[in-house]
Design an enzyme around this catalytic site. Structure first.
Site, mmCIF file in Angstrom:
data_model
loop_
_atom_site.group_PDB
_atom_site.id
_atom_site.type_symbol
_atom_site.label_atom_id
_atom_site.label_comp_id
_atom_site.label_asym_id
_atom_site.label_seq_id
_atom_site.Cartn_x
_atom_site.Cartn_y
_atom_site.Cartn_z
ATOM 1 N N GLY A 1 0.787 -1.240 0.000
ATOM 2 C CA GLY A 1 0.000 0.000 0.000
ATOM 3 C C GLY A 1 0.811 1.277 0.000
ATOM 4 N N SER A 2 2.032 1.238 -0.522
ATOM 5 C CA SER A 2 2.813 2.477 -0.512
ATOM 6 C C SER A 2 2.264 3.504 -1.508
ATOM 7 C CB SER A 2 4.297 2.191 -0.769
ATOM 8 O OG SER A 2 4.517 1.801 -2.099
ATOM 9 N N ASN A 3 1.689 3.050 -2.598
ATOM 10 C CA ASN A 3 1.060 4.003 -3.523
ATOM 11 C C ASN A 3 -0.207 4.595 -2.921
ATOM 12 O OD1 ASN A 3 2.462 4.315 -6.254
ATOM 13 N ND2 ASN A 3 2.597 2.111 -5.880
ATOM 14 N N MET B 1 -3.342 -7.130 -7.214
ATOM 15 C CA MET B 1 -2.723 -8.225 -7.972
ATOM 16 C C MET B 1 -3.757 -9.252 -8.429
ATOM 17 S SD MET B 1 0.279 -7.085 -7.918
ATOM 18 C CE MET B 1 1.363 -8.377 -8.444
ATOM 19 N N ARG B 2 -4.713 -8.788 -9.216
ATOM 20 C CA ARG B 2 -5.718 -9.690 -9.755
ATOM 21 C C ARG B 2 -5.914 -9.393 -11.230
ATOM 22 N NH1 ARG B 2 -7.582 -14.089 -7.559
ATOM 23 N NH2 ARG B 2 -9.460 -13.770 -8.825
ATOM 24 N N HIS C 1 1.725 0.665 -13.132
ATOM 25 C CA HIS C 1 2.496 -0.528 -13.482
ATOM 26 C C HIS C 1 3.970 -0.174 -13.470
ATOM 27 C CE1 HIS C 1 3.220 -4.469 -15.144
ATOM 28 N NE2 HIS C 1 4.044 -3.915 -16.002
ATOM 29 N N LEU D 1 -8.502 -9.060 -14.040
ATOM 30 C CA LEU D 1 -9.924 -8.720 -13.955
ATOM 31 C C LEU D 1 -10.677 -9.216 -15.184
ATOM 32 C CD1 LEU D 1 -9.195 -5.131 -12.673
ATOM 33 C CD2 LEU D 1 -10.174 -7.012 -11.324
ATOM 34 N N GLN E 1 9.426 7.171 -8.168
ATOM 35 C CA GLN E 1 8.686 7.844 -9.247
ATOM 36 C C GLN E 1 7.199 7.475 -9.216
ATOM 37 O OE1 GLN E 1 10.226 10.266 -10.801
ATOM 38 N NE2 GLN E 1 12.006 9.665 -9.594
HETATM 39 C C1 GRF Z 1 3.890 -1.211 -7.308
HETATM 40 O O1 GRF Z 1 5.177 -1.406 -7.795
HETATM 41 C C2 GRF Z 1 2.915 -1.054 -8.448
HETATM 42 O O2 GRF Z 1 3.463 -0.437 -9.555
HETATM 43 C C3 GRF Z 1 2.578 -2.484 -8.757
HETATM 44 O O3 GRF Z 1 2.541 -3.137 -7.518
HETATM 45 C C4 GRF Z 1 3.357 -2.429 -6.588
HETATM 46 C C5 GRF Z 1 2.471 -2.073 -5.442
HETATM 47 O O4 GRF Z 1 3.171 -1.461 -4.400
HETATM 48 N N1 GRF Z 1 1.357 -2.565 -9.512
HETATM 49 P P1 GRF Z 1 2.388 -0.796 -3.195
HETATM 50 O O5 GRF Z 1 1.445 -1.847 -2.636
HETATM 51 O O6 GRF Z 1 1.669 0.408 -3.716
HETATM 52 O O7 GRF Z 1 3.463 -0.451 -2.207
#
Ligand code: GRF
Length: 230
Positions: free
Chosen positions: A22-24, A100-101, A119, A103, A183
């Site tokens: 969940g870092s994003n 990570m699915r 991605h 769809l 990034q």
């Molecule tokens: C990220 O590298 C994103 O690009 C990919 O999965 C990873 C998820 O990281 N789809 P986080 O869970 O957001 O830390």
């Protein structure tokens, strides 16, 4: 401590789907987006991003894909349940953030033009998994990340924004992944903001970005060349 910063405000509802770290999600929440993060939904009950969401007073939900394994069509059953969980919040935008699915087409069609993904590669290079490992194996000089609208083919769809990073001579998969992730955390909050501001228009394979209200159209960047030329 719950700050509620991201879900207290006004603005359109956004639902974020995660599977793990969940870092994003964190980057989007901490950017103070002009929207309400109505819910964070995970297909994995142990996703660390759920703890972050709860700590910030954001509603969470789990739709566990393993619970549908014995149904006649597990993928369709899971996607149907997920759609119900999402639509409860009537979101203007669905954000896939490490979800990570794969769809189903029906699910993707339902959110056409209002679902985005990040991605970790410069698409269309390296769709799928292990993007950093594959980039290293092929000796590319530039790698990066992409935010795009979701269409039914894996990791495809009109590209909103990309960032490139150099691949260093002695890079490891971890080092390259960390460089790209920095990034990702810049790009995804920006893409969400553009969407919520109504500045993104899909035009065939392209996405057009309208200038900010009263602003100028941003200049296109110069070429990014790696290694730098003499
Ligand atoms: C990220 O590298 C994103 O690009 C990919 O999965 C990873 C998820 O990281 N789809 P986080 O869970 O957001 O830390």
């Amino acid at each position: 401590m719950a700050t509620g910063a991201a879900n207290a405000g006004a603005g359109p509802a956004v639902v974020v789907l995660i599977s793990g770290r969940g870092s994003n999600l964190r980057a989007i929440v901490e950017s103070g987006p002009p929207c309400r993060i109505a819910a964070v939904i995970s297909n994995r009950p142990d996703a660390a991003g759920l703890d972050f969401a709860r700590a910030h007073g954001i509603a969470t939900d789990v739709v566990d894909h393993t619970a549908f394994a014995s149904t006649a069509d597990p993928r369709a059953a899971f996607d149907g349940a997920l759609m119900q969980a999402i639509d409860r919040h009537d979101p203007a935008l669905v954000v896939l953030a490490g979800f990570m699915r794969i769809l189903t087409a029906g699910f993707v069609d339902h959110y056409a033009g209002r679902m985005i993904n990040i991605h970790p590669s410069l698409l269309p290079a390296y769709p799928g998994l292990h993007t950093h490992r594959r980039a290293l194996a092929e000796g590319v000089r530039l790698h990066g990340c992409t935010v795009h609208f979701v269409t039914s083919a894996l990791d495809s769809g009109p590209i909103i924004v990309q960032a490139a990073v150099p691949v260093h001579a002695h890079d490891t998969e971890d080092a390259l992944s960390a460089r790209v992730l920095v990034q990702e955390h810049r790009l995804y909050p920006q893409a969400v903001r553009w969407f919520v501001q109504g500045r993104l228009a899909i035009d065939g394979p392209r996405v057009r970005l309208a200038p900010a209200a009263g602003g100028r159209t941003p200049a296109e960047g110069d070429a990014l060349v790696v290694p730098p030329l003499d």
